[in-house]
Design an enzyme around this catalytic site. Structure first.
Site, PDB file in Angstrom:
ATOM      1  N   ASP A 160      -8.129   0.087   0.997  1.00  0.00           N
ATOM      2  CA  ASP A 160      -6.781   0.187   1.674  1.00  0.00           C
ATOM      3  C   ASP A 160      -5.937   1.283   1.203  1.00  0.00           C
ATOM      4  O   ASP A 160      -6.101   1.628   0.045  1.00  0.00           O
ATOM      5  CB  ASP A 160      -6.105  -1.132   1.927  1.00  0.00           C
ATOM      6  CG  ASP A 160      -5.831  -1.859   0.560  1.00  0.00           C
ATOM      7  OD1 ASP A 160      -5.774  -1.081  -0.337  1.00  0.00           O
ATOM      8  OD2 ASP A 160      -5.848  -3.144   0.351  1.00  0.00           O
ATOM      9  N   ASP A 192      -2.242   2.605   0.718  1.00  0.00           N
ATOM     10  CA  ASP A 192      -0.622   2.279   0.626  1.00  0.00           C
ATOM     11  C   ASP A 192       0.230   3.449   0.487  1.00  0.00           C
ATOM     12  O   ASP A 192      -0.330   4.437  -0.157  1.00  0.00           O
ATOM     13  CB  ASP A 192      -0.660   0.970  -0.569  1.00  0.00           C
ATOM     14  CG  ASP A 192      -1.270   0.015  -0.314  1.00  0.00           C
ATOM     15  OD1 ASP A 192      -1.420  -0.552   0.722  1.00  0.00           O
ATOM     16  OD2 ASP A 192      -1.691  -0.777  -1.445  1.00  0.00           O
ATOM     17  N   ASP A 222       1.844  -2.497 -11.885  1.00  0.00           N
ATOM     18  CA  ASP A 222       1.428  -3.032 -12.875  1.00  0.00           C
ATOM     19  C   ASP A 222       0.796  -2.196 -14.207  1.00  0.00           C
ATOM     20  O   ASP A 222       1.371  -2.042 -15.161  1.00  0.00           O
ATOM     21  CB  ASP A 222       0.503  -4.351 -12.594  1.00  0.00           C
ATOM     22  CG  ASP A 222      -0.417  -3.887 -11.603  1.00  0.00           C
ATOM     23  OD1 ASP A 222      -0.569  -2.469 -11.261  1.00  0.00           O
ATOM     24  OD2 ASP A 222      -1.158  -4.725 -11.033  1.00  0.00           O
TER      25      ASP A 222
HETATM   26  P1  ATP Z   1      -7.434  -2.881  -4.495  1.00  0.00           P
HETATM   27  O1  ATP Z   1      -8.495  -2.067  -4.829  1.00  0.00           O
HETATM   28  O2  ATP Z   1      -8.092  -4.220  -5.013  1.00  0.00           O
HETATM   29  O3  ATP Z   1      -6.510  -3.203  -3.371  1.00  0.00           O
HETATM   30  P2  ATP Z   1      -4.806  -2.268  -5.649  1.00  0.00           P
HETATM   31  O4  ATP Z   1      -4.383  -1.428  -6.781  1.00  0.00           O
HETATM   32  O5  ATP Z   1      -4.634  -1.718  -4.295  1.00  0.00           O
HETATM   33  O6  ATP Z   1      -6.360  -2.589  -5.788  1.00  0.00           O
HETATM   34  P3  ATP Z   1      -3.293  -4.134  -4.122  1.00  0.00           P
HETATM   35  O7  ATP Z   1      -3.074  -5.356  -4.589  1.00  0.00           O
HETATM   36  O8  ATP Z   1      -3.664  -3.528  -2.853  1.00  0.00           O
HETATM   37  O9  ATP Z   1      -3.904  -3.456  -5.570  1.00  0.00           O
HETATM   38  O10 ATP Z   1      -1.684  -3.293  -4.652  1.00  0.00           O
HETATM   39  C1  ATP Z   1      -1.331  -1.951  -4.423  1.00  0.00           C
HETATM   40  C2  ATP Z   1      -0.391  -1.425  -5.358  1.00  0.00           C
HETATM   41  O11 ATP Z   1       0.796  -2.362  -5.636  1.00  0.00           O
HETATM   42  C3  ATP Z   1      -1.139  -1.834  -7.013  1.00  0.00           C
HETATM   43  O12 ATP Z   1      -2.048  -0.703  -7.166  1.00  0.00           O
HETATM   44  C4  ATP Z   1       0.086  -1.971  -7.796  1.00  0.00           C
HETATM   45  O13 ATP Z   1       0.662  -0.519  -8.047  1.00  0.00           O
HETATM   46  C5  ATP Z   1       0.921  -2.559  -6.980  1.00  0.00           C
HETATM   47  N1  ATP Z   1       0.836  -3.967  -7.185  1.00  0.00           N
HETATM   48  C6  ATP Z   1       0.223  -5.084  -6.587  1.00  0.00           C
HETATM   49  N2  ATP Z   1       0.492  -5.964  -7.100  1.00  0.00           N
HETATM   50  C7  ATP Z   1       1.336  -6.242  -8.053  1.00  0.00           C
HETATM   51  C8  ATP Z   1       1.577  -7.060  -9.148  1.00  0.00           C
HETATM   52  N3  ATP Z   1       1.464  -8.237  -9.086  1.00  0.00           N
HETATM   53  N4  ATP Z   1       2.245  -6.414 -10.081  1.00  0.00           N
HETATM   54  C9  ATP Z   1       2.761  -5.071 -10.245  1.00  0.00           C
HETATM   55  N5  ATP Z   1       2.172  -4.340  -9.407  1.00  0.00           N
HETATM   56  C10 ATP Z   1       1.535  -4.677  -8.413  1.00  0.00           C
HETATM   57 MG    MG Z   2      -4.926  -2.127  -2.479  1.00  0.00          MG
END
Ligand code: ATP
Ligand code: MG
Length: 444
Positions: free
Chosen positions: A73, A75, A151
């Site tokens: 995805d 963001d 994070d």
């Molecule tokens: P994925 O590939 O699984 O989607 P992702 O890194 O994009 O991994 P997401 O859960 O989609 O993870 O979250 C998007 C972003 O939001 C993360 O990369 C991080 O920067 C931030 N984020 C999400 N959840 C948290 C959390 N619990 N604490 C801190 N930052 C977070």
């Molecule tokens: Mg993501």
């Protein structure tokens, strides 16, 4: 990735590892190309930019693009407020109470647009509970503030649509090059703010093959008990991501290594000391991983049924010993174990119903004749229960005989199956040569 490292200049002015001036990696110096960014995400970025706002791709998408992987995805982070974003897009919905976010819809794809948020702790914008957990942090800020709510450093990079550069406040580019997960700021504070980050560390380490930085590891080993206070419904979502990412096997191993499993599945954690149980659960994880990689459907009910199987079986036996008929004993055991589990990681009813079916069918596989066998074959959860039976056989928990019989039965035509079970044959059913095997990719 070496080219990325070599071009990064060290910046000594930093607060808790967050640079005051970011390192800007110019377009010519990194591999993130617009051709790898989905069209809807580009549209959102460009429209925000044209309207005079800052607009960056952020988080996992930038990380995955740097790793030459396709993000699942996209963001976007911006200095436009959710209301301003919503004015720019007709297909936009504002969601969330704790985090107010804009979701821009393009058919089935959603681009999540978040407004930069203020730093944690500053001016007491955030509200923490007594264990340090963030309760509310919906105060807008600037891009350098926003870094603090990310994070890991690898998740805190911003791809700026204004000049296609990458903005790095935290050394995330280096960490990606070194395949290392490092929390931003003080480990303990960050895990206390949101203990789910420990599970995210395990998920990213398993999925990306990254190592977890020494300080993060130490904190995880110490702070595991904080997971008990996380709402079980949130843990369900997170556990699903852990187990359905194609890396369930590694994730389970890591949960055990960090001694976190007992805060999620206490009964299973206990049962896994038995090598046969451990082998069965390992095979269940492996089978799920294979299905995810082949794009076959998976249900969380299967893995949860596998994790709780040994405790359910043990409790069933205790109930039988106390004089209950087997079917009643099993249902009572299932009710008890599931009720206990829901205090930790909740499992929605639609899945616990399937778990009960899978468990109940195990005993019914022993009936190889008449209406009862036919009933098993046509049970809506036959496929999942049969896969479960074969894993038990492969793990050495039961004889392989039943699994073989039901495998061969499925290789016959429906008419022959009817004859075999109606005829009450106990031996292996006769195989029909010409028919291909029933699709193993069928729905579980
Ligand atoms: P994925 O590939 O699984 O989607 P992702 O890194 O994009 O991994 P997401 O859960 O989609 O993870 O979250 C998007 C972003 O939001 C993360 O990369 C991080 O920067 C931030 N984020 C999400 N959840 C948290 C959390 N619990 N604490 C801190 N930052 C977070
Ligand atoms: Mg993501």
């Amino acid at each position: 990735m070496n080219w990325l490292k070599s071009r990064r200049k060290k910046n000594n002015d930093s607060v808790d590892g967050v640079s005051i001036d970011p390192v800007i990696i110019q377009r010519a110096e990194h591999n993130v190309s617009r051709s790898n960014i989905d069209e809807p995400a580009l549209k959102v970025l460009y429209r925000l930019h044209k309207a005079g706002y800052q607009a960056c791709l952020v988080g996992g998408a930038v990380r995955d693009l740097l790793l030459n992987q396709h993000p699942k995805d996209f963001d976007v982070a911006t200095d436009a407020t959710p209301e301003q974003v919503s004015k720019l897009f007709r297909n936009c919905r504002l969601i969330g109470r704790r985090f107010r976010l804009a979701h821009v819809h393009f058919g089935r794809q959603i681009i999540e647009v978040a407004t930069f948020r203020a730093p944690h702790g500053e001016a007491h914008h955030e509200h923490h509970d007594e264990s340090g957990r963030i309760l509310r942090d919906n105060v807008y800020g600037e891009i350098h503030d926003d870094v603090w709510r990310r994070d890991f450093t690898a998740n805190a990079l911003y791809y700026n649509i204004a000049d296609f550069s990458i903005i790095d406040y935290v050394g995330g580019v280096d960490d990606i090059a070194d395949r290392r997960l490092r929390l931003i700021g003080d480990q303990e504070t960050r895990y206390r703010e949101d203990p789910v980050r420990m599970l995210r560390a395990i998920r990213f380490a398993s999925k990306l093959g990254f190592s977890i930085d020494q300080a993060c590891r130490a904190a995880m080993l110490e702070l595991g008990p904080l997971l008990v206070d996380v709402p079980p419904a949130r843990l369900f979502e997170e556990v699903l991501k852990l187990f359905h990412s194609g890396h369930a096997g590694e994730s389970l191993e890591a949960l055990q290594e960090y001694d976190l499993l007992k805060y999620l599945f206490p009964d299973a954690a206990e049962a896994l000391h038995d090598p046969t149980v451990a082998e069965f659960v390992r095979l269940a994880m492996q089978s799920t991983d294979q299905r995810v990689r082949l794009d076959k459907p998976v249900t969380p009910a299967f893995l949860f049924a596998a994790l709780l199987w040994a405790p359910v079986k043990q409790q069933t036996q205790a109930n039988v010993d106390a004089g209950m008929p087997h079917a009643v004993a099993l249902q009572k055991a299932a009710t008890r174990l599931i009720a206990h589990q829901l205090h930790y990681v909740s499992i929605p009813k639609r899945f616990t119903t399937i778990m009960r079916d899978i468990w109940a069918l195990q005993a019914r596989f022993r009936h190889r004749s008449g209406k009862r066998a036919y009933g098993v074959l046509h049970h809506p959860k036959f496929r999942a229960a049969y896969d479960f039976l074969c894993l038990r056989a492969n793990a050495g928990e039961v004889e392989t005989d039943d699994c073989r019989w039901w495998t061969e039965l499925q290789e016959n035509t429906p008419e022959q199956q009817q004859k075999i079970v109606a005829g009450g044959k106990q031996g292996a059913p006769r195989k029909r040569r010409s028919r291909p095997k029933r699709d193993k990719g069928g729905r579980r």
